[in-house]
Design a protein around this motif. Structure first.
Motif, short mmCIF file in Angstrom:
data_model
loop_
_atom_site.label_atom_id
_atom_site.label_comp_id
_atom_site.label_asym_id
_atom_site.label_seq_id
_atom_site.Cartn_x
_atom_site.Cartn_y
_atom_site.Cartn_z
N UNK A 55 0.83 -1.20 0.00
CA UNK A 55 0.00 0.00 0.00
C UNK A 55 0.87 1.26 0.00
N UNK A 56 1.93 1.22 0.76
CA UNK A 56 2.84 2.36 0.84
C UNK A 56 3.60 2.56 -0.47
N UNK A 71 -10.26 4.17 1.08
CA UNK A 71 -10.81 3.84 -0.24
C UNK A 71 -11.66 2.57 -0.21
N UNK A 72 -11.45 1.74 0.79
CA UNK A 72 -12.27 0.53 0.95
C UNK A 72 -13.73 0.91 1.14
N UNK A 80 -18.95 7.86 0.19
CA UNK A 80 -18.33 6.99 1.18
C UNK A 80 -19.39 6.30 2.03
N UNK A 81 -19.19 5.03 2.26
CA UNK A 81 -20.03 4.28 3.19
C UNK A 81 -19.57 4.66 4.59
N UNK A 88 -13.46 1.09 9.88
CA UNK A 88 -12.04 1.16 9.56
C UNK A 88 -11.28 2.00 10.58
N UNK A 89 -11.87 3.13 10.95
CA UNK A 89 -11.22 4.00 11.94
C UNK A 89 -11.13 3.29 13.28
N UNK A 90 -12.17 2.58 13.64
CA UNK A 90 -12.18 1.86 14.92
C UNK A 90 -11.11 0.77 14.94
#
Length: 130
Positions: A55-56, A71-72, A80-81, A88-90
């Motif tokens: 990814x990087x 982006x997922x 955005x969902x 994702x943040x969690x």
């Protein structure tokens, strides 16, 4: 009574999806083939590191910006969902600057791996009881 009401709303498709999900727990690729092997904790860590570096590799940065993972949550219409984004943040807990280092990324995946292994053990234990 409330339990019986909620079980009436379960579809055959949901049951089949749950069964398919359970079968993934025993797979050497429980996250996905693209993620890599995660049949052991060491392999999961290795696959996490490889994914992070892949990814990087699409950026010139030395740490991953959360926008790449975000982006997922992108839907086909470009929106955005929000629920997926919150999830994702969690899971990944990016820093205030929106960045996520390799160690934090691997630790986040490791937490999910441990939860998955705990679920697998619970299911196996439940099957033995039944």
């Amino acid at each position: 009574e409330k339990e019986s009401v909620s079980s009436e709303n379960v579809s055959i498709g949901a049951i089949l999806q749950f069964r398919t999900s359970l079968s993934k727990l025993g797979s050497p690729f429980p996250f996905s083939f693209a993620f890599g092997k995660a049949d052991t904790r060491d392999r999961c860590v290795e696959s996490s590191q490889n994914l992070y570096l892949r990814l990087l590799g699409h950026t010139k940065d030395t740490t991953l910006h959360f926008n790449i993972l975000g982006l997922v949550a992108l839907q086909q219409d470009g929106s955005l969902d929000q629920q997926k984004l919150r999830s994702l943040i969690k899971v990944f807990r990016p820093g205030r600057n929106g960045r996520l280092g390799l160690v934090d990324f691997v630790k986040s995946v490791d937490v999910v791996y441990k939860e998955m292994k705990l679920l697998k053990a619970s299911v196996q234990s439940s099957q033995k009881i039944d």
